[in-house]
Design a protein around this motif. Structure first.
Motif, PDB file in Angstrom:
ATOM      1  N   VAL A 174      43.781 132.712  -2.865  1.00 35.04           N
ATOM      2  CA  VAL A 174      43.332 131.580  -2.045  1.00 35.04           C
ATOM      3  C   VAL A 174      43.414 130.303  -2.874  1.00 35.04           C
ATOM      4  N   ILE A 175      44.129 129.323  -2.334  1.00 36.93           N
ATOM      5  CA  ILE A 175      44.166 127.987  -2.931  1.00 36.93           C
ATOM      6  C   ILE A 175      43.516 127.036  -1.935  1.00 36.93           C
ATOM      7  N   VAL A 176      42.645 126.181  -2.406  1.00 38.94           N
ATOM      8  CA  VAL A 176      42.123 125.102  -1.570  1.00 38.94           C
ATOM      9  C   VAL A 176      42.607 123.792  -2.167  1.00 38.94           C
ATOM     10  N   SER A 177      43.204 122.962  -1.313  1.00 37.95           N
ATOM     11  CA  SER A 177      43.770 121.690  -1.768  1.00 37.95           C
ATOM     12  C   SER A 177      43.063 120.544  -1.063  1.00 37.95           C
ATOM     13  N   SER A 178      42.550 119.624  -1.861  1.00 34.48           N
ATOM     14  CA  SER A 178      41.713 118.557  -1.280  1.00 34.48           C
ATOM     15  C   SER A 178      42.503 117.605  -0.392  1.00 34.48           C
ATOM     16  N   GLY A 179      43.832 117.456  -0.641  1.00 32.80           N
ATOM     17  CA  GLY A 179      44.497 116.287  -0.066  1.00 32.80           C
ATOM     18  C   GLY A 179      43.824 115.041  -0.633  1.00 32.80           C
ATOM     19  N   ASP A 180      44.053 113.908  -0.019  1.00 34.94           N
ATOM     20  CA  ASP A 180      43.273 112.727  -0.392  1.00 34.94           C
ATOM     21  C   ASP A 180      41.945 112.828   0.349  1.00 34.94           C
ATOM     22  N   ILE A 181      40.879 112.505  -0.343  1.00 34.07           N
ATOM     23  CA  ILE A 181      39.564 112.855   0.197  1.00 34.07           C
ATOM     24  C   ILE A 181      38.545 111.795  -0.217  1.00 34.07           C
ATOM     25  N   LYS A 182      37.585 111.571   0.680  1.00 35.00           N
ATOM     26  CA  LYS A 182      36.577 110.548   0.354  1.00 35.00           C
ATOM     27  C   LYS A 182      35.580 111.065  -0.675  1.00 35.00           C
ATOM     28  N   HIS A 183      35.144 112.330  -0.494  1.00 35.69           N
ATOM     29  CA  HIS A 183      34.232 112.938  -1.478  1.00 35.69           C
ATOM     30  C   HIS A 183      34.574 114.412  -1.613  1.00 35.69           C
ATOM     31  N   VAL A 184      34.448 114.917  -2.827  1.00 34.42           N
ATOM     32  CA  VAL A 184      34.818 116.314  -3.093  1.00 34.42           C
ATOM     33  C   VAL A 184      34.069 117.284  -2.189  1.00 34.42           C
ATOM     34  N   SER A 185      32.868 116.947  -1.773  1.00 41.40           N
ATOM     35  CA  SER A 185      32.068 117.849  -0.934  1.00 41.40           C
ATOM     36  C   SER A 185      32.762 118.155   0.393  1.00 41.40           C
ATOM     37  N   GLU A 186      33.657 117.284   0.832  1.00 38.86           N
ATOM     38  CA  GLU A 186      34.326 117.513   2.118  1.00 38.86           C
ATOM     39  C   GLU A 186      35.242 118.745   2.076  1.00 38.86           C
ATOM     40  N   ALA A 187      35.702 119.124   0.890  1.00 35.53           N
ATOM     41  CA  ALA A 187      36.587 120.288   0.763  1.00 35.53           C
ATOM     42  C   ALA A 187      35.812 121.581   0.563  1.00 35.53           C
ATOM     43  N   VAL A 188      34.535 121.477   0.233  1.00 29.50           N
ATOM     44  CA  VAL A 188      33.760 122.672  -0.119  1.00 29.50           C
ATOM     45  C   VAL A 188      33.679 123.693   1.020  1.00 29.50           C
ATOM     46  N   PRO A 189      33.544 123.278   2.296  1.00 31.68           N
ATOM     47  CA  PRO A 189      33.525 124.303   3.360  1.00 31.68           C
ATOM     48  C   PRO A 189      34.785 125.161   3.379  1.00 31.68           C
ATOM     49  N   LEU A 190      35.902 124.641   2.929  1.00 27.14           N
ATOM     50  CA  LEU A 190      37.138 125.439   2.889  1.00 27.14           C
ATOM     51  C   LEU A 190      37.106 126.461   1.757  1.00 27.14           C
ATOM     52  N   ILE A 191      36.362 126.146   0.708  1.00 26.90           N
ATOM     53  CA  ILE A 191      36.246 127.097  -0.404  1.00 26.90           C
ATOM     54  C   ILE A 191      35.436 128.315   0.044  1.00 26.90           C
ATOM     55  N   ASP A 192      34.464 128.073   0.923  1.00 23.54           N
ATOM     56  CA  ASP A 192      33.707 129.140   1.570  1.00 23.54           C
ATOM     57  C   ASP A 192      33.104 130.054   0.509  1.00 23.54           C
ATOM     58  N   LYS A 193      33.484 131.333   0.522  1.00 23.87           N
ATOM     59  CA  LYS A 193      32.890 132.275  -0.440  1.00 23.87           C
ATOM     60  C   LYS A 193      33.672 132.319  -1.743  1.00 23.87           C
ATOM     61  N   GLY A 194      34.666 131.464  -1.876  1.00 26.97           N
ATOM     62  CA  GLY A 194      35.379 131.425  -3.143  1.00 26.97           C
ATOM     63  C   GLY A 194      36.843 131.094  -2.970  1.00 26.97           C
ATOM     64  N   CYS A 195      37.441 130.589  -4.045  1.00 28.21           N
ATOM     65  CA  CYS A 195      38.890 130.393  -4.058  1.00 28.21           C
ATOM     66  C   CYS A 195      39.375 130.624  -5.481  1.00 28.21           C
ATOM     67  N   ASP A 196      40.601 131.081  -5.599  1.00 25.89           N
ATOM     68  CA  ASP A 196      41.168 131.341  -6.925  1.00 25.89           C
ATOM     69  C   ASP A 196      41.509 130.037  -7.627  1.00 25.89           C
ATOM     70  N   LEU A 197      41.941 129.053  -6.849  1.00 25.98           N
ATOM     71  CA  LEU A 197      42.349 127.777  -7.439  1.00 25.98           C
ATOM     72  C   LEU A 197      41.948 126.643  -6.499  1.00 25.98           C
ATOM     73  N   PHE A 198      41.273 125.678  -7.051  1.00 22.86           N
ATOM     74  CA  PHE A 198      40.928 124.477  -6.294  1.00 22.86           C
ATOM     75  C   PHE A 198      41.748 123.317  -6.846  1.00 22.86           C
ATOM     76  N   LEU A 199      42.548 122.711  -5.976  1.00 26.01           N
ATOM     77  CA  LEU A 199      43.327 121.528  -6.359  1.00 26.01           C
ATOM     78  C   LEU A 199      42.591 120.294  -5.879  1.00 26.01           C
ATOM     79  N   MET A 200      42.339 119.382  -6.795  1.00 21.51           N
ATOM     80  CA  MET A 200      41.554 118.194  -6.442  1.00 21.51           C
ATOM     81  C   MET A 200      42.294 116.935  -6.870  1.00 21.51           C
ATOM     82  N   GLU A 201      42.339 115.993  -5.990  1.00 23.39           N
ATOM     83  CA  GLU A 201      43.040 114.745  -6.288  1.00 23.39           C
ATOM     84  C   GLU A 201      42.196 113.811  -7.168  1.00 23.39           C
ATOM     85  N   THR A 202      42.861 113.045  -8.006  1.00 26.27           N
ATOM     86  CA  THR A 202      42.149 112.095  -8.863  1.00 26.27           C
ATOM     87  C   THR A 202      42.575 110.653  -8.588  1.00 26.27           C
TER      88      THR A 202
END
Ligand code: ZN
Length: 264
Positions: A174-202
């Motif tokens: 499972v990869i979760v990718s933030s895309g462009d995002i206002k706050h990192v918390s917006e991607a957390v529901p997609l992580i759900d019970k876990g993800c192998d890799l979280f991609l976060m934009e800087t």
């Protein structure tokens, strides 16, 4: 499942050795394409990625640093198919799902590709559709689930969301990718019970703030990759990497153009 960054930069002016944002996932012989910033097909081809094996094209949103290479990608596919002599690699007759929040941008890319001719001839069919929250791709063992974020603000009543994060799943990764995002918390529901890799934009965030948020909120990610880089990482990638490592440990990396990760 292999992830390769074709472009790792946010929408800055041109930067040395970095094109704008795009990455691909190679899985079960297919190439799944996410965003198409400038230079994406150039880098993919020179890296040896089989562009004719493209199965899907998904856009997180339609800012130029995510769509600027789209016309060239389509043109490259057309060119490579014209030169292809191996029937087993041909894309002719394939139907490629395209998921894009702003259909006008897709149509504009086709207009540019067509140029002065009267007819546009692509050797494959594109099924271009807008999307909303939920599963947007479920194809050959790879599933993409979208969730809106507030990078482009709140839409008017009844208007659709225009910016999304993705959860990309295979049978064992499972990869979760933030895309462009206002706050990192917006991607957390997609992580759900876990993800192998979280991609976060800087491009809009600082690595230490993101890392601190993830740790303080016990977000269950395996590895953490930063991409879509903004000024701080562009100025000092090693220094920013150290800052992140001090908070989350060695499981964090900073993507460059060409960074490739075999996820098994
Ligand atoms: Zn961007």
């Amino acid at each position: 499942m292999k992830l390769t960054f074709l472009g790792s930069c946010s929408g800055t002016e041109p930067m040395p050795d970095r094109f704008h944002t795009s990455y691909v996932i190679e899985h079960n012989g297919g190439v799944y394409w996410f965003d198409a910033g400038e230079g994406c097909s150039y880098n993919a081809h020179l890296m040896g990625i089989d562009i004719l094996a493209i199965r899907t094209l998904c856009f997180s949103h339609c800012h130029l640093d995510h769509v600027g290479g789209l016309v060239n990608l389509l043109g490259t596919i057309r060119k490579l198919e014209g030169r292809n002599e191996d029937p087993s690699k041909s894309i002719t007759g394939h139907k490629i799902p395209v998921r894009i929040p702003t259909l006008r941008v897709w149509q504009g890319a086709l207009d540019v590709l067509q140029g002065p001719s009267d007819t546009l001839q692509l050797p494959f069919e594109c099924d271009a559709q807008t999307y909303t929250d939920g599963v947007i791709i479920d194809q050959d063992g790879l599933k993409v689930t979208a969730r809106h974020n507030r990078h482009l603000g709140d839409p008017a009543p009844e208007a659709p969301w225009q910016s999304f994060s993705f959860r990309i799943e295979t049978e064992n990764q499972v990869i979760v990718s933030s895309g462009d995002i206002k706050h990192v918390s917006e991607a957390v529901p997609l992580i759900d019970k876990g993800c192998d890799l979280f991609l976060m934009e800087t491009g809009h965030h600082q690595v230490d703030e993101v890392c601190t948020y993830l740790m303080e909120n016990d977000v269950p990610f395996g590895r953490l990759g930063f991409f879509h880089h903004g000024r701080a990482i562009l100025a000092d990638p090693k220094g920013e990497h150290k800052k992140a490592q001090a908070i989350v440990g060695d499981r964090v990396f900073i993507a460059d153009d060409g960074t490739s990760i075999d996820l098994g």
